[in-house]
Design an enzyme around this catalytic site. Structure first.
Site, PDB file in Angstrom:
ATOM      1  N   GLY A  17       0.818  -1.211   0.000  1.00 10.19           N
ATOM      2  CA  GLY A  17       0.000   0.000   0.000  1.00 10.19           C
ATOM      3  C   GLY A  17       0.850   1.259   0.000  1.00 10.19           C
ATOM      4  O   GLY A  17       0.626   2.189  -0.782  1.00 10.19           O
ATOM      5  N   HIS A  18       1.856   1.296   0.883  1.00 10.08           N
ATOM      6  CA  HIS A  18       2.771   2.448   0.902  1.00 10.08           C
ATOM      7  C   HIS A  18       3.502   2.583  -0.430  1.00 10.08           C
ATOM      8  O   HIS A  18       3.660   3.687  -0.969  1.00 10.08           O
ATOM      9  CB  HIS A  18       3.826   2.275   2.009  1.00 10.08           C
ATOM     10  CG  HIS A  18       3.280   2.231   3.386  1.00 10.08           C
ATOM     11  ND1 HIS A  18       3.271   1.073   4.134  1.00 10.08           N
ATOM     12  CD2 HIS A  18       2.731   3.195   4.172  1.00 10.08           C
ATOM     13  CE1 HIS A  18       2.746   1.327   5.325  1.00 10.08           C
ATOM     14  NE2 HIS A  18       2.405   2.599   5.375  1.00 10.08           N
ATOM     15  N   LYS A  33      -7.438   4.171   2.566  1.00 13.38           N
ATOM     16  CA  LYS A  33      -7.823   3.352   3.719  1.00 13.38           C
ATOM     17  C   LYS A  33      -7.995   4.217   4.963  1.00 13.38           C
ATOM     18  O   LYS A  33      -8.885   3.994   5.778  1.00 13.38           O
ATOM     19  CB  LYS A  33      -6.784   2.264   3.988  1.00 13.38           C
ATOM     20  CG  LYS A  33      -7.168   1.341   5.161  1.00 13.38           C
ATOM     21  CD  LYS A  33      -6.186   0.208   5.343  1.00 13.38           C
ATOM     22  CE  LYS A  33      -4.880   0.688   5.945  1.00 13.38           C
ATOM     23  NZ  LYS A  33      -5.049   1.118   7.361  1.00 13.38           N
TER      24      LYS A  33
END
Length: 280
Positions: free
Chosen positions: A36-37, A149
């Protein structure tokens, strides 16, 4: 990749990167990096002339009794991942560098910062807003990239940027999920194999609500009721909230219209997880 530890050096380096009007992209993180990062870094790399990342586990955003001490720290591995993604500079200060002795100023985003996660974790968003404001002053980015998110965090930071006239564009990027649908999070490392299976109910609940909305159900009260039925049927889950809110103000709405945020937070064992989707 250049690793910088002090505010003064980072300000100097970033001034150089901005020379000539170069677009500077910034990805702030608390480390323990996952896909995700890295998706945020790739987005920044594709849109900006230079990319800066930061790793700082911010004590100000952890309340007493939360997981600051055990929060995963994988700095060497994180550095290797950022180098692969061609990050130009990594800012990795310690707590004393970010909050020198005598520091007393904080940034509180009233109202929106007290909703959803802000209600569940009092003071959390003051910690987030304070550290992000400081990082924006240090880096001076053109664009800053955050994961969808953390939708409530994004709403708080957008309000802060508007209110304090930061000259930065905030970019919200899509949630990245594992193959089983679980939203990627550094805290997923806390989950046992059994807890991970229980955790899948968050995504399963959101998928159910997406289907209901697509089929024409828009009333928030009905959607929340059905969603809570799904969540409460799963063992090992303690629901924090299931909310249908305006994506900017985080205030509840009666009907799930376009750009409404459907968000859930729950404890799986002792691990608090969040997930959401935007109605399209």
């Amino acid at each position: 990749m250049r690793i910088v530890r002090t505010v003064a050096e980072m300000q100097s380096v970033c001034r150089g990167l901005r020379t000539g009007g170069s677009v500077l992209g910034f990805v702030p993180t608390t480390g323990a990096l996952h896909e995700g990062h890295l998706s945020l870094v790739r987005r920044a790399r594709s849109e900006c002339d230079a990319v800066v990342a930061s790793i700082f586990v911010n004590p100000l955003q952890f309340a007493a009794g939360e997981d600051f001490a055990k929060y995963p720290r994988t700095f060497e591995e994180d550095c290797r991942s950022l180098e692969v993604e061609r990050v130009d500079v990594l800012f990795a200060p310690d707590a004393v560098e970010m909050y020198p002795n005598g520091s007393v100023t904080t940034v509180t985003v009233s109202e929106v910062g007290d909703r959803l996660d802000g209600a569940s974790r009092p003071g959390h968003f003051t910690g987030v807003a304070t550290v992000v404001a400081k990082l924006f002053h240090v880096v001076g980015p053109t664009r800053a990239y955050f994961g969808q998110k953390d939708a409530a965090q994004l709403a708080v930071l957008r309000q802060m940027v508007r209110d304090l006239n930061f000259e930065v564009e905030l970019i919200g990027c899509a949630i990245v999920r594992d193959t089983d649908g679980l939203a990627l999070s550094s805290r997923n490392k806390y989950l046992s194999a059994i807890e991970r299976k229980h955790a899948l109910v968050l995504h399963r609940t959101l998928l159910r609500l997406e289907r209901m909305i697509a089929e024409g159900e828009r009333q928030s009260i009905a959607l929340v009721q059905r969603g809570m039925e799904t969540l409460n049927a799963e063992a090992g889950i303690r629901v924090d909230y299931l909310a249908i809110v305006d994506a900017n103000t985080l205030l509840p709405v009666k009907s799930a219209e376009t750009s409404t945020l459907v968000a859930v937070a729950a404890y799986v064992g002792s691990t608090r997880l969040i997930d959401n989707f935007l109605v399209t």
